[in-house]
Design an enzyme around this catalytic site. Sequence first.
Site, mmCIF file in Angstrom:
data_model
loop_
_atom_site.group_PDB
_atom_site.id
_atom_site.type_symbol
_atom_site.label_atom_id
_atom_site.label_comp_id
_atom_site.label_asym_id
_atom_site.label_seq_id
_atom_site.Cartn_x
_atom_site.Cartn_y
_atom_site.Cartn_z
ATOM 1 N N ARG A 170 41.155 32.045 26.600
ATOM 2 C CA ARG A 170 40.576 31.888 27.939
ATOM 3 C C ARG A 170 39.095 32.239 27.937
ATOM 4 O O ARG A 170 38.283 31.572 28.597
ATOM 5 C CB ARG A 170 41.337 32.746 28.954
ATOM 6 C CG ARG A 170 40.895 32.492 30.395
ATOM 7 C CD ARG A 170 41.795 33.184 31.375
ATOM 8 N NE ARG A 170 41.726 34.643 31.267
ATOM 9 C CZ ARG A 170 42.433 35.479 32.038
ATOM 10 N NH1 ARG A 170 43.264 34.992 32.943
ATOM 11 N NH2 ARG A 170 42.331 36.785 31.889
ATOM 12 N N LYS A 191 36.451 32.839 33.965
ATOM 13 C CA LYS A 191 36.437 34.250 34.383
ATOM 14 C C LYS A 191 34.998 34.759 34.314
ATOM 15 O O LYS A 191 34.588 35.429 33.365
ATOM 16 C CB LYS A 191 37.377 35.089 33.511
ATOM 17 C CG LYS A 191 37.749 36.432 34.126
ATOM 18 C CD LYS A 191 38.898 37.073 33.372
ATOM 19 C CE LYS A 191 39.247 38.449 33.913
ATOM 20 N NZ LYS A 191 39.791 38.406 35.280
ATOM 21 N N GLU A 221 44.237 31.431 45.670
ATOM 22 C CA GLU A 221 44.297 32.745 45.031
ATOM 23 C C GLU A 221 44.423 33.859 46.060
ATOM 24 O O GLU A 221 44.132 33.681 47.246
ATOM 25 C CB GLU A 221 43.075 32.979 44.143
ATOM 26 C CG GLU A 221 43.048 32.103 42.904
ATOM 27 C CD GLU A 221 42.371 32.770 41.722
ATOM 28 O OE1 GLU A 221 41.824 33.872 41.872
ATOM 29 O OE2 GLU A 221 42.392 32.175 40.637
#
Length: 344
Positions: free
Chosen positions: A83, A185, A221
């Site tokens: 990720r 992220k 989210e």
Amino acid sequence: MEKQVELDWENLGFTYIKTDLRFISYYKDGQWDEGELTTDNKVRISEGSTALHYGQQCFEGLKAYRCKDGSINLFRPDQNAARMARSCRRLLMPEFPAERFIEAVKQVVIANQHWIPPYGTGGSLYLRPYMIGVGDNVGVKPAEEYIFSIFATPVGAYFKGGLSPANFIVTDYDRAAPSGTGAAKVGGNYAGSLLANKEAKARNFSDAIYLDPATHTKIEEVGAANFFAITANNQFITPLSPSILPSITKYSLLWLAEHRLGMTVSEGDIFIDRLDDFVEAGACGTAAVITPIGGIQYGDQFHVFYSETEVGPVTKRLYDELVGIQYSDVEAPEGWIEKIIVDD
């Protein structure tokens, strides 16, 4: 013998505690150096660093767990490496090789093993890998130099006194733009969420729920976590969107729901005006694993799922299964646990 650290292990929060050593590596002239462990927890960078001005940075979060037999578990660190590589590609930063990522994580864990909370306390050693663009820059372009580092800090069980539901409120703010950086992220996603979080807490909610930025009709989210919901006919569903961060915890829960609990699982649309379709709901991520959702405030309507005070049975089973795997109390699927056995 492993030296001891004097901490109130039972009452640790999710706060920064300086530990002994952290890993740091520098990228210059097109390549990463060998990296090293250092006692210095201060990072010195140029005033022109792209991380400061243009947000060219990303990070990860994972944990090391002390098991009953004294060994140490890492939970799916290969997924964090993958990720982070995707985040780097999105921001035109050099990837830190996956095998070196995992090896550096292990070095930091072993060097700080006495900071890992004892088995049975519910605590763990939180690891924060990050990468920042540095060097003397001023124009809007990728940096030519980068720092990759990993530090560790002991953290306690997220829920004191056991798993507990929380209430959330839908915000009008967007967490990320369509086709933006929502799936990476990166720090900007979190900085942009601080105001919505503050406003939610001012109204006595745990955090804000973000709807899809294009239509504001679908849940995306929950604060800094992914959302999931459970139907009365044993279905486990999570939102599917290109602006959602792909949570490693979420994909672990999807697998466990299907293969351990025998549920039907899917990623798809969860419309905010169709909450009656679900009997349980939760938020999931590294920090809490699962935060059961008691209720959601949407406009003038407050929808309660299973209960505002009791955890739903399916949510509890999923939580116990995943936490059991992380501490080696439950058999793990192949490849999920990276075991660190430390010599006395």
